[in-house]
Design a protein around this motif. Structure first.
Motif, short mmCIF file in Angstrom:
data_model
loop_
_atom_site.label_atom_id
_atom_site.label_comp_id
_atom_site.label_asym_id
_atom_site.label_seq_id
_atom_site.Cartn_x
_atom_site.Cartn_y
_atom_site.Cartn_z
N ARG B 363 -44.23 -79.31 120.06
CA ARG B 363 -43.68 -78.00 120.41
C ARG B 363 -42.93 -78.21 121.72
O ARG B 363 -43.54 -78.52 122.75
N GLN B 429 -47.66 -71.51 132.26
CA GLN B 429 -47.31 -71.33 130.85
C GLN B 429 -48.48 -70.76 130.04
O GLN B 429 -49.62 -71.19 130.22
N SER B 431 -50.12 -70.54 126.45
CA SER B 431 -50.04 -71.18 125.14
C SER B 431 -51.35 -71.00 124.37
O SER B 431 -52.42 -70.85 124.96
N ASN B 460 -47.70 -62.70 121.82
CA ASN B 460 -46.70 -63.38 120.98
C ASN B 460 -45.99 -62.40 120.05
O ASN B 460 -44.80 -62.54 119.76
N GLU B 463 -43.85 -60.28 122.86
CA GLU B 463 -42.88 -61.06 123.63
C GLU B 463 -42.96 -62.52 123.19
O GLU B 463 -43.49 -63.36 123.93
N PRO B 464 -42.45 -62.81 122.02
CA PRO B 464 -42.66 -64.17 121.47
C PRO B 464 -42.14 -65.29 122.39
O PRO B 464 -42.72 -66.37 122.40
N GLU B 465 -41.11 -65.00 123.17
CA GLU B 465 -40.58 -66.08 124.01
C GLU B 465 -41.52 -66.44 125.16
O GLU B 465 -41.38 -67.50 125.77
N SER B 466 -42.52 -65.59 125.45
CA SER B 466 -43.42 -65.86 126.57
C SER B 466 -44.64 -66.69 126.17
O SER B 466 -45.42 -67.08 127.02
N LYS B 468 -46.26 -70.08 123.92
CA LYS B 468 -46.07 -71.28 123.10
C LYS B 468 -47.08 -71.25 121.96
O LYS B 468 -48.28 -71.44 122.19
N ASP B 519 -39.22 -70.79 110.24
CA ASP B 519 -38.12 -71.75 110.35
C ASP B 519 -38.34 -72.91 109.37
O ASP B 519 -39.01 -73.88 109.69
#
Lengths: 554, 554
Positions: B363, B429, B431, B460, B463-466, B468, B519
């Motif tokens: 990741r 971070q 995660s 997640n 705010e999915p971008e915040s 991992k 994805d």
């Protein structure tokens, strides 16, 4: 009928079916002939050869087919063996001469250790243009698979890898198609196991032979050497086959070079052992997986050249035992040809109602009627000569009068005595081939032959579209042969030096299957890279040079 | 030091040089370990498998990666074996399931006889899109040679030809690249020698297990079976390697499926036998040409998972002899990890001045500081448990207090008690990985763990971008594991069914190396066709499903 393998038997069954009513006329002998063929299979001699230089391709309109190679300063060791192949990416090596055999390479880890396969493409080629012409999409009429490019996935480095397929080449391009970012490696110890059954050359030129003759002689010998494998092949890159027409010319060249008559014997017996139920020698033979003829490939001109090959073999060796053993086959080929001759003494290609293949040359539109009249007369002479040597002339007592009748018919029906040359077919085609075979068969005297050839050659100068000239070294051989037969020695020498010397000047290491001095890209197969650049039927200068030493070697 | 081959010795020499001052601490034992490894190399079991149908590719945006296969009515016999391949030109066969092993095909002459080589391209693939995506020019960061397309020049028809390289696939595309106009042939008797060392499955599901669980269980087992060769491989299509991190998960899945503990023992010994002079278990091992570690591939997280694998092996087998024999290796891995822990009780990746690789997931940008604090604490617990089982706890008497200190430091330095989750690195971070390892190591209580996971998962959502999230089934395994550890049974089941069941719904026969439900084209290597579609670290649902039967099988 028992032959040496299932496939053979199967093939013979098919061929037998071609003529279902015919008795198997050689039922008792054929197995013995095949055993003698297998018993004379030659051992190949091996030589390990390594590349002599790294080369780069140069596009050059002045070069043959527009490409040539230039040597690079760096050694093979420095440019390849000691360098990370991920930096090299692509390289072309020159092995210095034409080779036939088996390729092996080694890889070595330079840093870290292999964590993924490597993919490398190897392209082997005889000529620079063959190496530098895109092959796909494929335009040739023969199989794309004849081209010698093979991709190898190297699962394990640090060991030897051999490409199983036999290659015929001088140049080798190596390209990286895939590698891992996580280790480095070099390709090293590239080598080639070159094979041939030819052995040592037994002849040599006079010391004062001109340089161009020396070169032509050497290239002839290399061509023949490369085609001498477990049979006399037509070409080591492509076809890999024993053809009886090529065998005839090879046997003549062999007489003045390697003098390896055991190989001629082996090939003569293969043809006999694989003859059809009705006794026909099929035009060409494959050796693998077991010897077998090409299905249905009946070429009457080649049947008759098998007879000439047997005659020449007997003259070379005095091997009466073999010649007597094979005499019934020769007689049968001749009888088969005679069956096409009408009451008028003219060979008729359609005499049996179906077409019979008569090969004289690769030249589009060549009419073969008159050439075949000459070839049949010549075969009658040769086979009768063989009969006499074997004390068998009583068996074929009718042949001399038939030959005489055919000569007479040829002159009255096919010869334009006013113009002084032979014509062929309803269109009265003018070709070198017609003159050559009428000279070879003695239908034309030396004086008439000179007139015919000179007239047709000069017609070709003034009106090239009105004359069929030879298309290959095979057709050209018979022109030179005819010139020498009818006393045109200087013309023969000049033509030979101009034609085969032209290939030498254009860089030939071995003589090419197809060559037209005015068309570098001539191909019988629609795409010149698939042409063979080392072709048996092109090797005969060595025969002329040694048969006529006064003419060529002074 | 003598190992089992020149390459090995060479490798060990290199690795020894990494730490030139260190004594060879296992000099006396290593050869014995390697002998035990070699002595437990399993026999592969073989099964001959033939294609079950002919399929055609359909571009379909609804299908995984945009492609699916549809069966064709015609049988393999009618469509391929009985048809001139020059008319077929291209065909794709479906072997019905994922297979690993060796391919053989046969060709047969249909008319006349072979006069030229034939060229055929075989493309083996695990997934429809992999089979239908142009591979060149190559865009992947790994070797192009991993792709399973091989071109074969058939010099002789009418015989079997085997492709030497091992393939892993379900689908096979066959394309004609070159043939002769002068004979016809068919490809027939296409077959595959499928290999695995797994053996028979020893477990079964409750009869009333839901269908999706049954499917996930079966696909897990097939994934593991295909990866069980002479070692536990990471993937049979790509890498073919024994990784200690993957081995840990495979050993857990093996417990609830094949129960082939000899293979675990074999792998544990291989790692020990190939440990470095300073006693480090290298992260991954290649078997060929002789077993050797990947040069310099030191991954501390994987060293510690080797310890957990040994502990689990001992619990599964009670094989005290092996565990005692290998105990010094486990102690050494732990001591090595401890050397990175500062006086403050915090694991410091840069403690020795140079970077140490800590793998937790593929990741991009995942910060591993907090996960490693948890992984080290977990390893202290596991290795101490092993010590106690072996009566060796006195050798490591300082570990419990160190573990306590690290737990305390983790809470005080890395835990955001206000928000209720762990953060990692200077960027703090957030995660899943940090929470998962703090739960697995018991730093967070069940209640705290639930809060941490639920908060981060809901973050997640908003705010999915915040956050991992896990990038692979490997990372996802530890999330499920953490959920089950802290009492989130329903969440664990739902997540497992959603994630692994998502692959099943998208047609997986075996579980994929990389999978992001959002994805399809996620790839750690820049190009999804090079991804492995049968990857060991993705096989753990069978472990969860059987370890928690009440949760999954009712």
């Amino acid at each position: 009928m028992k032959l040496s393998g299932i496939l053979c038997s199967m093939m013979m069954l098919f061929l037998g079916n071609m003529n279902a009513d015919a008795q198997d006329i050689f039922a008792e002998q054929r197995e013995g002939w095949m055993q003698k063929a297998l018993g004379t299979t030659p051992e190949l001699m091996h030589e390990t050869v390594r590349p002599v230089s790294v080369v780069k391709a140069v596009k050059d309109d002045a070069a043959f087919q527009g490409w040539r190679y230039e040597p690079v300063q760096e050694t093979v060791e420095a440019a390849l063996y000691e360098r990370n192949f991920k930096d090299v990416k692509e390289i072309t090596l020159d092995f210095g001469r034409h080779l036939t055999g088996y390729f092996t390479f080694h890889t070595k880890t330079l840093s870290r250790c292999q964590d993924a396969p490597v993919r490398i493409k190897f392209t082997f080629g005889e000529l620079p243009a063959e190496m530098n012409t895109p092959l796909d999409p494929w335009k040739g009429s023969l199989s794309r698979a004849w081209m010698q490019d093979e991709t190898v996935t190297v699962i394990e480095v640090d060991k030897d890898i051999a490409i199983e397929r036999r290659m015929a080449f001088r140049y080798l391009k190596i390209e990286l198609l895939g590698a891992s970012p996580d280790f480095d490696f070099a390709i090293d110890d590239v080598r080639f196991d070159a094979v041939s059954s030819a052995g040592q050359v037994q002849t040599q030129l006079n010391d004062d032979a001109p340089e161009i003759i020396r070169q032509i002689n050497d290239v002839s010998i290399e061509t023949l050497r490369e085609c001498m494998q477990t049979v006399f092949e037509d070409g080591p890159k492509r076809d890999h086959r024993l053809w009886s027409g090529d065998l005839y010319l090879q046997s003549l060249a062999n007489r003045y070079s390697f003098r390896n008559f055991d190989l001629v014997k082996h090939c003569l017996y293969l043809f006999a052992g694989l003859s059809t139920d009705d006794g026909i020698v099929i035009s060409n033979i494959f050796e693998h997986p077991v010897p077998h003829p090409q299905y249905g490939s009946y070429c009457l001109t080649y049947c008759l050249l098998w007879n000439s090959t047997l005659l020449e073999y007997l003259k070379d060796t005095n091997d009466m035992e073999t010649a007597l053993d094979l005499w019934p086959v020769a007689r049968r080929q001749m009888e088969d040809a005679i069956s096409y001759v009408g009451a008028d003494g003219i060979f008729n290609q359609w005499a049996r109602g179906s077409f019979v293949w008569l090969f004289f040359d690769w030249r589009d539109g060549l009419d073969v009627n008159t050439p075949m009249q000459g070839a049949t007369i010549f075969a009658l002479q040769q086979t009768y000569e063989l009969a006499k040597m074997l004390g068998k002339e009583k068996e074929v007592a009718s042949w001399p009068s038939l030959e005489k009748k055919m000569r007479s018919a040829a002159r009255s029906r096919l010869y334009d005595s006013r113009k002084g040359y032979f014509v062929s077919g309803e269109e009265r085609q003018i070709s070198i081939c017609s003159q050559a075979w009428m000279i070879k068969s003695g239908v034309l005297s030396a004086k008439e032959g000179q007139r015919a050839l000179k007239t047709v050659l000069s017609l070709n100068e003034s009106e090239p579209e009105s004359v069929k000239m030879p298309g290959t070294p095979y057709g050209t051989h018979y022109l030179i042969d005819a010139m020498l037969t009818c006393g045109m020695e200087t013309d023969a020498r000049d033509y030979l030096i101009d034609y085969w010397g032209g290939m030498v000047r254009k860089g030939a290491d071995t003589f090419w299957e197809a060559y037209d001095p005015n068309d570098d890209f001539l191909s019988p197969y629609g795409f010149s890279p698939v042409n063979s650049a080392c072709h048996a039927w092109s090797c005969t200068p060595v025969y002329f040079i040694h048969k006529y030493p006064e003419l060529f070697q002074k």
